[in-house]
Design a protein around this motif. Structure first.
Motif, PDB file in Angstrom:
ATOM      1  N   ILE A   1      28.379  41.939  43.586  1.00 31.59           N
ATOM      2  CA  ILE A   1      29.916  41.990  43.257  1.00 31.59           C
ATOM      3  C   ILE A   1      30.385  43.501  43.060  1.00 31.59           C
ATOM      4  O   ILE A   1      29.681  44.371  42.992  1.00 31.59           O
ATOM      5  N   ALA A   2      31.638  43.665  43.650  1.00 28.27           N
ATOM      6  CA  ALA A   2      31.945  45.061  43.598  1.00 28.27           C
ATOM      7  C   ALA A   2      32.047  45.746  42.418  1.00 28.27           C
ATOM      8  O   ALA A   2      32.154  45.053  41.460  1.00 28.27           O
ATOM      9  N   PRO A   3      31.823  46.897  42.408  1.00 30.92           N
ATOM     10  CA  PRO A   3      31.815  47.776  41.110  1.00 30.92           C
ATOM     11  C   PRO A   3      33.148  47.799  40.493  1.00 30.92           C
ATOM     12  O   PRO A   3      34.117  47.718  41.080  1.00 30.92           O
ATOM     13  N   LEU A   4      32.915  47.716  39.232  1.00 28.53           N
ATOM     14  CA  LEU A   4      34.360  47.857  38.358  1.00 28.53           C
ATOM     15  C   LEU A   4      34.519  49.195  37.949  1.00 28.53           C
ATOM     16  O   LEU A   4      33.704  50.151  37.975  1.00 28.53           O
ATOM     17  N   SER A   5      35.560  49.435  37.490  1.00 31.27           N
ATOM     18  CA  SER A   5      35.923  50.910  37.157  1.00 31.27           C
ATOM     19  C   SER A   5      35.044  51.171  35.921  1.00 31.27           C
ATOM     20  O   SER A   5      34.447  52.363  35.886  1.00 31.27           O
ATOM     21  N   GLU A   6      34.533  50.519  34.898  1.00 32.16           N
ATOM     22  CA  GLU A   6      33.667  50.924  33.881  1.00 32.16           C
ATOM     23  C   GLU A   6      32.994  49.721  33.720  1.00 32.16           C
ATOM     24  O   GLU A   6      33.390  48.419  33.205  1.00 32.16           O
ATOM     25  N   GLU A   7      31.526  49.822  33.884  1.00 27.43           N
ATOM     26  CA  GLU A   7      30.711  48.578  33.895  1.00 27.43           C
ATOM     27  C   GLU A   7      29.781  48.757  32.624  1.00 27.43           C
ATOM     28  O   GLU A   7      29.019  47.913  32.201  1.00 27.43           O
ATOM     29  N   ILE A   8      30.224  49.558  31.673  1.00 28.47           N
ATOM     30  CA  ILE A   8      29.076  49.885  30.648  1.00 28.47           C
ATOM     31  C   ILE A   8      29.358  48.979  29.334  1.00 28.47           C
ATOM     32  O   ILE A   8      28.670  48.636  28.723  1.00 28.47           O
ATOM     33  N   THR A   9      30.593  48.995  28.956  1.00 24.82           N
ATOM     34  CA  THR A   9      31.002  48.209  27.838  1.00 24.82           C
ATOM     35  C   THR A   9      30.803  46.634  27.939  1.00 24.82           C
ATOM     36  O   THR A   9      31.453  46.087  29.099  1.00 24.82           O
ATOM     37  N   ASP A  10      30.488  46.144  26.888  1.00 26.13           N
ATOM     38  CA  ASP A  10      30.295  44.815  26.900  1.00 26.13           C
ATOM     39  C   ASP A  10      31.463  44.042  26.416  1.00 26.13           C
ATOM     40  O   ASP A  10      32.311  44.565  25.679  1.00 26.13           O
ATOM     41  N   PRO A  11      31.582  42.849  26.930  1.00 27.72           N
ATOM     42  CA  PRO A  11      32.717  42.034  26.485  1.00 27.72           C
ATOM     43  C   PRO A  11      32.826  41.593  24.876  1.00 27.72           C
ATOM     44  O   PRO A  11      31.661  41.758  24.396  1.00 27.72           O
ATOM     45  N   ASP A  12      34.247  41.297  24.436  1.00 26.54           N
ATOM     46  CA  ASP A  12      34.036  40.925  22.905  1.00 26.54           C
ATOM     47  C   ASP A  12      33.516  39.711  22.784  1.00 26.54           C
ATOM     48  O   ASP A  12      33.200  38.982  23.601  1.00 26.54           O
ATOM     49  N   ASN A  13      33.203  39.361  21.465  1.00 26.67           N
ATOM     50  CA  ASN A  13      32.505  37.962  21.162  1.00 26.67           C
ATOM     51  C   ASN A  13      33.390  36.866  21.615  1.00 26.67           C
ATOM     52  O   ASN A  13      32.673  35.864  21.891  1.00 26.67           O
TER      53      ASN A  13
END
Length: 526
Positions: free
Chosen positions: A481-493
């Motif tokens: 999958i292509a790199p995202l601008s910011e891949e560190i933050t987890d999605p919300d619940n």
């Protein structure tokens, strides 16, 4: 399902193959102009113009008319004159060979006379070769085929003024593709730090550079990658998108009709002799198309709300279930895992919702002709979800070896559920693969993809749908999958719950129903 524009990060992300739409390409200038002012052997001045702008302009080339005059100075001796020529050649090396090859070597010196105009250094330009022929910040133009490199001065500004103790403290950097990879310590929340760094980057360099905040799979530590924006170029397709998508769509319409006419499936060649029979498959084709359309529409709506750009959907035909869904390219860079999760989960959620409603309606409503579709009860063992609903609604009427008349809507809705389910398998770049990446990160998603493809490979020994699907994923959509601008933050619940719900629904549709339908059969087995 969706099919992304990707960026290539081979060294840091261990990407072995990529079927994405955006890659880092070394930027090459299609227009290169060099202006040199040098003296000839007689002390006169000439302006040499080297231009390959005809690669860019198809119209008649504009002419750069320059008039340079300089007061002639009498050389004191031949030695001084030769020394002056040699020094000029060292400082400004000649590129006559390039200029002559392109037919743009202009010598605008005046006729050789004893008197020269008294006005010194007058340069008059009557027209411009091209507005995009600007020199870079270091005062030299990029040569054709030469990749863009981030200059040392820019790297120092990035370290000292863009990054910082409050965002990302840089400990080391190294060249990476056309940009620079920074290692260091992330301060605070990744989303907030990314926002601050991006703002400072834009204040210092406008839109010249793009920032990526990623996880290094080697040590699971955050890294920042800064890349010149001009190197992010979308891949051009060999065949125009609309033409290719239309061709795939026509074949998919045929297979959707064919899927709803079981008599023709046993002999595909007989279809061309019985084209009138295809009209009997119109209701089933419309129901399945409606479920597919809702799936793709949900992707489009979420993409617009999150600023993600999608390409033209390519519907994939299948003579077993009518269609495998659609492949849709992601053209731009996805901001973060939360947006990717919303985009990937929206399609299957919408498709599952409509499919379940139509399935329940089909089970409840009797066939319009009183006969409907006669199936053996054992067919409902093929899906845990469908078999469980059938057992709940039919009760003891559902027995192995007993024929059962059901509304055709059950079969059509079931096909729609299956299409959404196989797209929810956590593998590669299909919706399920993107969901697993958004939920657990790139490294975990890679492992899940490997396990899912292995299980699909085993299933393909017994099921032809699984065989064709694993072939499609392995050769076209296994990632990365292509790199995202910011891949560190987890999605919300909330987004996490929706993503897990999609994966579970897909699993329930694909897994078989293991329990016997009738108590009599169960007692005989005991």
């Amino acid at each position: 399902m969706s099919f992304p524009a990707t960026l290539s990060f081979p060294p840091i992300l261990h990407c072995h193959t990529c079927c994405n739409n955006i890659k880092f390409h070394p930027f090459t200038t299609t227009v290169s102009s060099s202006f040199q002012l040098k003296k000839n052997c007689n002390g006169k001045s000439s302006l040499q113009v080297n231009s390959v702008s005809r690669l860019l302009y198809q119209r008649k080339q504009r002419v750069l008319v320059c008039q340079v005059t300089e007061k002639e100075l009498e050389p004191e001796s031949n030695e001084d004159k030769d020394k002056e020529i040699n020094e000029d050649e060292i400082v400004s090396p000649s590129i006559d060979s390039v200029g002559e090859d392109n037919g743009h070597h202009l010598n605008t010196q005046p006729d050789q006379t004893n008197e020269m105009p008294t006005e010194v250094g007058k340069l008059e330009v009557t027209d411009s070769v091209g507005s995009n022929q600007e020199l870079n910040s270091q005062g030299s133009s990029q040569q054709q085929g030469e990749p863009i490199r981030v200059p040392k001065e820019t790297i120092d500004i990035l370290k000292d003024q863009v990054f910082g103790f409050d965002t990302f403290f840089v400990t080391s950097q190294e060249p990476y593709e056309s940009g620079v990879l920074f290692k260091g310590n992330l301060r605070g929340k990744a989303a907030k730090s990314y926002e601050k760094i991006t703002k400072r980057l834009k204040d210092k360099f406008k839109d010249q550079y793009t920032l990526f905040l990623l996880i290094n799979p080697e040590d699971d530590k955050p890294v920042a990658v800064v890349v010149p924006k001009r190197t992010l170029q979308p891949e051009a397709t060999v065949v125009p998108e609309w033409f290719a998508a239309g061709a795939f769509g026509l074949v998919t319409i045929f297979t959707l009709f064919l899927r709803s006419v079981p008599a023709l499936q046993s002999n595909l060649l007989s279809t061309f002799d019985n084209l009138d029979s295809l009209k009997d498959g119109l209701p089933g084709a419309l129901v399945t198309t409606l479920i597919l359309g809702v799936h793709e529409l949900a992707h489009i709506i979420v993409a617009r709300s999150t600023g993600i750009k999608l390409g033209v959907p390519y519907f994939i035909p299948s003579w077993q279930i009518g269609s495998f869904g659609a492949i849709t390219r992601i053209i731009n860079i996805v901001p973060n895992r939360e947006d990717l999760l919303k985009l990937a989960a929206a399609g299957p959620l919408a498709g599952f919702s409509l499919g379940l409603i139509l399935l329940l309606v089909g089970f409840i409503l009797p066939p319009s002709d009183g006969i409907g579709v006669v199936v053996d009860a054992s067919v409902f063992h093929e899906s845990f979800l469908v078999g469980g609903i059938a057992k709940l609604l039919f009760g003891d009427l559902l027995k192995e070896g007993t024929p059962l008349s059901v509304n055709p809507l059950v079969i059509w809705a079931w096909a729609g559920l299956l299409i959404n389910a196989i797209n929810s398998i956590p593998a590669g770049e299909v919706d399920g693969g993107r969901i697993s990446f958004a939920l657990w990160g790139r490294k975990a998603a890679t492992r899940v993809t490997g396990a899912a493809i292995a299980l699909l490979g085993l299933s393909s020994l017994f099921n032809d749908v699984a065989f064709y699907w694993v072939v499609l994923i392995f050769f076209l959509q296994r990632g990365p999958i292509a790199p995202l601008s910011e891949e560190i933050t987890d999605p919300d619940n909330k987004s996490v719950v929706l993503g897990i719900a999609v994966l579970l629904l897909g699993l329930l549709v694909c897994l078989p129903y293991p329990l016997p339908f009738s108590m009599e059969t169960e007692s005989l087995m005991n």
